[in-house]
Scaffold this motif. Structure first.
Motif, short mmCIF file in Angstrom:
data_model
loop_
_atom_site.label_atom_id
_atom_site.label_comp_id
_atom_site.label_asym_id
_atom_site.label_seq_id
_atom_site.Cartn_x
_atom_site.Cartn_y
_atom_site.Cartn_z
N TYR A 86 -20.01 36.13 -15.56
CA TYR A 86 -19.55 37.45 -16.02
C TYR A 86 -20.76 38.32 -16.37
O TYR A 86 -21.74 37.84 -16.94
CB TYR A 86 -18.67 37.33 -17.27
CG TYR A 86 -17.40 36.54 -17.04
CD1 TYR A 86 -16.23 37.18 -16.63
CD2 TYR A 86 -17.37 35.16 -17.25
CE1 TYR A 86 -15.06 36.46 -16.42
CE2 TYR A 86 -16.21 34.43 -17.04
CZ TYR A 86 -15.06 35.08 -16.63
OH TYR A 86 -13.91 34.37 -16.41
N GLN A 87 -20.66 39.59 -16.05
CA GLN A 87 -21.56 40.58 -16.59
C GLN A 87 -20.92 41.12 -17.87
O GLN A 87 -19.74 41.48 -17.87
CB GLN A 87 -21.79 41.73 -15.60
CG GLN A 87 -22.42 41.31 -14.30
CD GLN A 87 -22.59 42.48 -13.35
OE1 GLN A 87 -23.13 43.53 -13.69
NE2 GLN A 87 -22.13 42.31 -12.10
N VAL A 88 -21.71 41.16 -18.94
CA VAL A 88 -21.20 41.59 -20.24
C VAL A 88 -22.06 42.76 -20.73
O VAL A 88 -23.29 42.68 -20.71
CB VAL A 88 -21.23 40.43 -21.25
CG1 VAL A 88 -20.84 40.92 -22.64
CG2 VAL A 88 -20.28 39.30 -20.79
N TRP A 89 -21.39 43.83 -21.17
CA TRP A 89 -22.14 44.98 -21.69
C TRP A 89 -21.35 45.73 -22.74
O TRP A 89 -20.19 45.38 -23.03
CB TRP A 89 -22.58 45.90 -20.55
CG TRP A 89 -21.52 46.64 -19.79
CD1 TRP A 89 -21.03 47.88 -20.05
CD2 TRP A 89 -20.85 46.21 -18.58
NE1 TRP A 89 -20.11 48.26 -19.11
CE2 TRP A 89 -19.98 47.26 -18.19
CE3 TRP A 89 -20.89 45.06 -17.81
CZ2 TRP A 89 -19.17 47.18 -17.05
CZ3 TRP A 89 -20.08 44.98 -16.67
CH2 TRP A 89 -19.24 46.02 -16.32
N ASP A 90 -22.00 46.74 -23.32
CA ASP A 90 -21.35 47.53 -24.37
C ASP A 90 -21.26 48.99 -23.95
O ASP A 90 -21.58 49.35 -22.81
CB ASP A 90 -22.10 47.37 -25.70
CG ASP A 90 -23.49 48.01 -25.67
OD1 ASP A 90 -23.97 48.40 -24.58
OD2 ASP A 90 -24.11 48.11 -26.74
N GLN A 91 -20.84 49.85 -24.89
CA GLN A 91 -20.64 51.26 -24.54
C GLN A 91 -21.96 51.96 -24.21
O GLN A 91 -21.99 52.89 -23.42
CB GLN A 91 -19.91 51.99 -25.67
CG GLN A 91 -19.47 53.40 -25.31
CD GLN A 91 -18.53 53.43 -24.10
OE1 GLN A 91 -17.65 52.58 -23.97
NE2 GLN A 91 -18.71 54.39 -23.20
#
Length: 458
Positions: free
Chosen positions: A293-298
């Motif tokens: 998974y690629q995980v990121w924030d705003q």
């Protein structure tokens, strides 16, 4: 038997650039296209072309150089790519950029992508590019394109020169003479399971989304006449595709080059996300059950680039391909990874990014030598399930900087030229985004010029 100065096999970007180049020089040209339409792998690409010193860079205030381009290509290629090909490309890419603009190809914007130290990814619409070149070809009465005409074998004369092509047209075998040379621009072998099984068994299970005509025809035809091959040991898939991408919509997102991290189903990072996405694909395919998974924030989401084939993260949202949550606890639940591990992974990453000493994999940039990563801390949080696809093979017949096909002793095979994805030696162990379309255009034109001039080594 029909006779032409130059016979081109394949109507992707390399073949079309060669057809226009030769046609504008007054040569008689026959381009044989296996399918009922032009484009090949080109129209499946993200549309980036790696150029330096352009007016677009100048307007954007970007300082770049051919030396920097060469250095990046060498670093990304692991130092095993052919320096003569890279140097020739760097020295000729700016003129080719101007030539493409003159042919009506529209360059829309500029981004830093995989392998770039500065933004030099010039974005085209691949369909528009192919159609612009096709429009030009139709204005040249000395250039003929024959569709549904797959080449079958290359034939040589008594002196050992490749001078004819055996092909099929309307259900019958035909032979055409190539007075100046034959140019192979047939693409790779992403759709040939026998060749993939032979040279990339490690990619068994990767999505197959290459061009439907990319079955290794050109490589096999050249092999028959003693062509050497390069880069086959470095075959890797392309990372960042959603598992549904083998269907009609080939959705890809490279949020990691905007600051996302990559985690496996255990919730752990496993790689420096700034490296070539070919190498990221290799690392991802080694994870448990090949699930990542690629995980990121705003903060990263705010870097979404509208209509960009790799960076339009909002499009991924609109197509309901993202998990979006207000807390990491909810995100961990959505992607079924251990919460405590995911929290520890992100906390450790954030601390390393803030101190400049990312401890696990040494990430210091967004992509290659460009950009500064940011902590993942601003809700909402996003996750994008990503897998590896066999999109293009980036390995094939050996060529020199005159686009002549070489035998195992480094000697040109008389009358035989190649350009584009069918060739090896340029990329080496990695891949700089934009260099594939870039080399197709540069060496497609070079092949046509060299064949017609007769100046190349016989």
């Amino acid at each position: 038997m029909e006779s032409y100065d130059l016979v081109i096999l394949g109507g992707g970007l390399a073949g079309m650039c060669a057809a226009v180049e030769a046609g504008e020089k007054g040569a008689s040209v026959l381009l044989l296209e296996k399918l009922d339409e032009l484009g090949g792998s080109t129209v499946l690409s993200s549309g980036y072309m790696a150029f330096t010193g352009t007016d677009m860079q100048e307007v954007a205030g970007i300082v770049d150089s051919t030396e920097s381009l060469v250095k990046d290509l060498q670093e990304v290629g692991g130092g095993v790519n052919d320096s003569s090909l890279i140097t020739f490309y760097a020295e000729n890419q700016l003129e080719t950029y101007s030539w493409l603009v003159g042919q009506g190809i529209e360059f829309r914007s500029l981004e830093a992508v995989s392998g770039h130290s500065v933004p030099r990814g010039h974005i085209i619409d691949p369909h528009q590019a192919i159609q612009a070149l096709y429009k030009k070809v139709k204005q040249l009465p000395n250039v003929i394109i024959r569709f549904c005409a797959p080449a079958k074998r290359l034939l040589k004369n008594e002196e050992g020169r490749i001078d004819r092509v055996l092909y099929e047209s309307e259900g019958a075998e035909q032979t055409v003479e190539a007075i100046k040379g034959v140019l192979v621009t047939t693409g790779g072998f992403a759709k040939d399971e026998a060749l993939l099984g032979q040279f990339a068994p490690q990619l068994n299970g990767a999505l197959r989304i290459g061009g439907r005509g990319n079955c290794g025809d050109g490589i096999k035809m050249a092999w028959e006449h003693g062509a050497w091959v390069n880069d086959l040991p470095y075959l890797n898939g392309t990372y960042g595709f959603h598992p549904s991408a083998s269907g009609a919509v080939k959705m890809q997102g490279l949020a990691f080059y905007k600051g996302a991290i990559m985690v496996n189903q255990l919730g752990r990072r496993f790689v420096n996300e700034s490296i070539s996405y070919k190498l990221l694909g290799k690392a991802a395919f080694e994870q448990p059950d090949k699930i990542t998974y690629q995980v990121w924030d705003q903060t990263v989401m705010d870097k979404s680039v509208a209509d960009d084939p790799l960076y339009d993260l909002e499009l991924l949202r609109r197509r309901r391909l993202l998990y979006i949550t207000d807390t990491l606890e909810e995100l961990a639940d959505c992607i079924d990874v251990p919460l405590e591990v995911l929290e520890e992974t992100i906390s450790r990453y954030n601390q390393g990014i803030q101190t400049g000493e990312e401890p696990d994999f040494g990430r210091k940039t967004l992509t290659h030598n460009f950009g500064k990563p940011t902590p993942i801390e601003k809700a909402p949080f996003y996750a994008f399930e990503s897998t590896v696809a066999m999109l293009a093979t980036y390995a094939g017949v050996a060529v020199n900087s005159a686009a002549q096909v070489l035998n195992p002793f480094g000697e040109p095979i008389p009358g035989l030229y190649a350009a584009g994805e069918v060739t090896g030696g340029f990329h080496g162990a990695g891949y700089m985004t934009g260099s594939s379309l870039g080399k197709a255009a540069v060496f497609g034109r070079v092949a046509a010029s060299e064949a017609l001039s007769g100046a190349a080594i016989k």
